[in-house]
Design an enzyme around this catalytic site. Structure first.
Site, PDB file in Angstrom:
ATOM      1  N   LYS A   1     -14.298 -20.915  -6.098  1.00  0.00           N
ATOM      2  CA  LYS A   1     -13.877 -21.947  -7.043  1.00  0.00           C
ATOM      3  C   LYS A   1     -14.979 -22.989  -7.081  1.00  0.00           C
ATOM      4  CE  LYS A   1     -10.105 -25.141  -8.153  1.00  0.00           C
ATOM      5  NZ  LYS A   1      -8.737 -25.600  -7.841  1.00  0.00           N
TER       6      LYS A   1
ATOM      7  N   THR B   1       0.510 -23.256  -9.146  1.00  0.00           N
ATOM      8  CA  THR B   1       0.825 -23.639 -10.515  1.00  0.00           C
ATOM      9  C   THR B   1       1.359 -22.480 -11.334  1.00  0.00           C
ATOM     10  OG1 THR B   1      -0.903 -25.306 -10.406  1.00  0.00           O
ATOM     11  CG2 THR B   1      -0.163 -24.670 -12.586  1.00  0.00           C
TER      12      THR B   1
ATOM     13  N   THR C   1      -4.870 -22.082  -6.873  1.00  0.00           N
ATOM     14  CA  THR C   1      -6.314 -21.845  -7.003  1.00  0.00           C
ATOM     15  C   THR C   1      -7.129 -22.442  -5.861  1.00  0.00           C
ATOM     16  OG1 THR C   1      -6.587 -23.810  -8.403  1.00  0.00           O
ATOM     17  CG2 THR C   1      -6.158 -21.706  -9.511  1.00  0.00           C
ATOM     18  N   ASP C   2      -6.594 -23.431  -5.147  1.00  0.00           N
ATOM     19  CA  ASP C   2      -7.386 -24.114  -4.117  1.00  0.00           C
ATOM     20  C   ASP C   2      -7.970 -23.158  -3.088  1.00  0.00           C
ATOM     21  OD1 ASP C   2      -6.801 -26.636  -5.210  1.00  0.00           O
ATOM     22  OD2 ASP C   2      -6.597 -27.535  -3.226  1.00  0.00           O
TER      23      ASP C   2
END
Lengths: 422, 422
Positions: free
Chosen positions: B242, B89, B165-166
């Protein structure tokens, strides 16, 4: 004179002298001494000199005083709590004098093991299993649900399930889906055995019994809420997780606050159960007793990590269900999607959860997610991955449309709201 | 007159009127407007009437004012930060005007995408990959580590890695093991894209650049620390996770506190980097630059849950390494232990971690654990399961005794102390 449980003794070691009542210990190497103030201390047997001050009876009561060895009488003024043992650290105390597994234990056995339970309830005890909780399996979940159902049917005002902590969250989830209950069903366990000075055994058992007498007719987990001996948290069975390997306050509610708490102050003999304002929960008697204990046992949980060999998914042919523990909003490597599509096409229900643990999956945001939805993978909202596995086992055996059920709340495991970005 | 990024515009929708400078947006359906106060707002393009007040240049500077479109000049007084893009992103903003993937992007491209980065550093940009981070794999970790190494060798005073971010935590772990670095290597990403009013894109990028100029020469992850736009946390790459699917403050350090923080106040143009008192960390220049980027790619992570089909372990024959995500202190169902013993006997390194995530595994306490140790399974202390997988990939390719390495700290991933019950 060899000291026995119930004896009043003096223990000297390394310049420290304690007097108290000797408690049962499951460990040959340690003595457990109940001091005047009510605290238990563990003492290395080899390093201690023990003098018997006064012979005790064969049992001790809640104050650590000597008690009559005769059977405990039924008290009409007290509620009846069924204690069900599956094994684990907490149950090992109860089994101390009964020795090998027995199908039943009685109030006397309970009070011998945890004297602090005296005067709180009438007790009925039964043993469903005597296993290490890593060996828990779906067959025993069914046995356990049936035993709980029988105890409630027979008039128990509440049920306490003693369980090893490793897999307690999975078993509590299973009973949450299997049972409609008009009374509390409270899981508890112990992170430190009774022979350790820091044991959480007694406080967890006492708080669980008080929770079982309370007004919340749900499947709960009652464990230490802080590193201190001040209160236990009451977690909903489907939202609780063991988040630390060894701390006494290892259990946490994920994605919400605990339903309630049990304040504990043994010095004032005060144990208060309260539930959080504004959290909806089923009250005692709201729900009629019902049992649906069948499970589809061929459901697997698969965790995706970068670099995963696609061969990890080969054994899934013909399974009734698969829960994926994906990344982020619910993703796997793009190359794996056709395999999940193949499973769905062959009749397997495939449900997505997230290894993030908190927050809901949302496969409508990014390409990978949309491809997974197109492949027939269903979303599980904010259901925890382990809970989703148990839920899918249950849904496949008990509801008409398991895929639809995975996106709806059945037992507090899923927050039904459309706020994917909260 | 069709509005373009850089134009000063008035936007009317549903009775609300805003004036500001139009920013680049990666999404056809939304406009992003930079208001006087410095805030960005996202506006649904269809629901808004847009009037161009003043044509802008082709780029905008950090205040949302029009800027000269000529190439950004090198400033001798500023440090040089290498920006490396892997996709995700945050990088999608940078690619807005460059279009298809290019091997390099320049300072002008960076400042066009995130004007707030102006005046903080001289920038060099390169693209290592342009993937969704769920498609990250060990080959790209090697490419990424080599690119970071080259940039530092070429004189970069710090490196920022833009990453989805995953799987950021896995990539940050990989670089933590692969690189000895004399400068900060800071991963950052975005949970909400630049066209959303709540985007964390700009603040995370600015904080990461400031962290890359700081004195901590470690592999860090820089992401929002709270739901507010007030500070980012600096997490050690091997201990970060995360922990939420969608929140901007999804990333947390597990089992410790973050190493540091970056205070952010765009109104006062104040961005302060600080590190926590008492946490040991490598200072700028402490370590000589070195690279060991080889990996054994055939390492699998297997999560144990109750009812698991033993067939899930069949595909592991011949693997170099297996990491088990066990229960509690590090357990699996007793029936699975012979299979792990078989793998160990055939030369596979099998390492234990816990799905509890917090706390260390300790297989000396209970029978199951001792049986696992007897079978040759090694403990991984309090290393996170995902980090342990990456570590074992690296250890098998780079150290003489990988089994021993799994019990020792190599890059902050394992707390070396003998307090299994803390």
């Amino acid at each position: 004179m060899t000291p026995s449980p119930g004896d009043r003794v003096r223990v000297d070691r390394a310049g420290v002298t304690d007097e108290g009542v000797l408690m049962p210990s499951s460990d040959e190497d340690h003595l457990v001494l109940k001091l005047e103030g009510g605290y238990n201390v563990g003492v290395d047997r080899d390093a201690a000199a023990v003098e018997v001050l006064e012979r005790g009876a064969r049992t001790v009561d809640g104050d650590g005083d000597e008690a009559d060895a005769s059977a405990v009488e039924f008290d009409d003024d007290l509620p009846t709590v069924a204690l069900i043992s599956t094994g684990g650290t907490i149950a090992s105390t109860v089994d101390y004098r009964t020795g090998a597994v027995t199908a039943r234990f009685d109030a006397e056995d309970v009070l011998r093991a945890v004297p602090d339970l005296a005067g709180r309830a009438n007790y009925r005890g039964r043993v469903v299993a005597n296993i290490l909780s890593e060996n828990m399996n779906p067959e025993i979940w069914t046995d356990l649900a049936e035993a709980v159902h029988e105890e409630i049917e027979a008039g128990a005002d509440g049920v306490v399930v003693m369980h090893g902590t490793d897999t307690m969250q999975y078993s509590a989830s299973a009973l949450s889906f299997m049972l409609d209950t008009p009374v509390p069903v409270v899981f508890t366990g112990s992170q430190r055995s009774a022979d350790r000075p820091s044991s959480d055994n007694v406080m967890n058992a006492v708080c669980a019994v008080e929770a079982a007498k309370s007004d919340c007719a749900e499947v709960l987990v009652c464990m230490h809420a802080t590193p201190s001996d001040d209160h236990c948290a009451l977690h909903r069975g489907t939202r609780v997780r063991k988040n630390h390997t060894s701390r006494r306050d290892a259990f946490e509610t994920v994605g919400a606050e605990p339903l309630g708490r049990v304040e504990y102050d043994p010095h004032e003999d005060r144990v208060d159960v309260s539930y959080r304002d504004g959290r909806a929960y089923a009250r005692r008697g709201d729900t009629d007793l019902a049992l649906a204990s069948d499970l589809a046992e061929d459901v697997e949980l698969v965790k995706f990590t970068p670099g995963m060999d696609p061969a990890a998914l080969e054994y899934l042919d013909g399974k009734s269900g698969v829960v994926i523990e994906g990344t982020g909003l619910g993703h796997v490597h793009t190359d794996l999607i056709p395999r999940f599509e193949e499973l769905v096409d062959d009749g397997t229900t495939v449900a997505m959860t997230s290894q993030c643990l908190e927050g809901r999956v949302c496969d409508r945001v990014y390409d990978t997610g949309r491809d997974l939805l197109d492949a027939g993978v269903v979303e599980s909202g904010d259901t925890l991955p382990g809970t989703a596995k148990v839920k899918l086992m249950w849904a496949l055996a008990n509801v008409a449309d398991p895929e639809d059920a995975m996106g709806r709340d059945l037992a507090g495991e899923l927050t039904e709201e459309s706020k994917p970005w909260v």
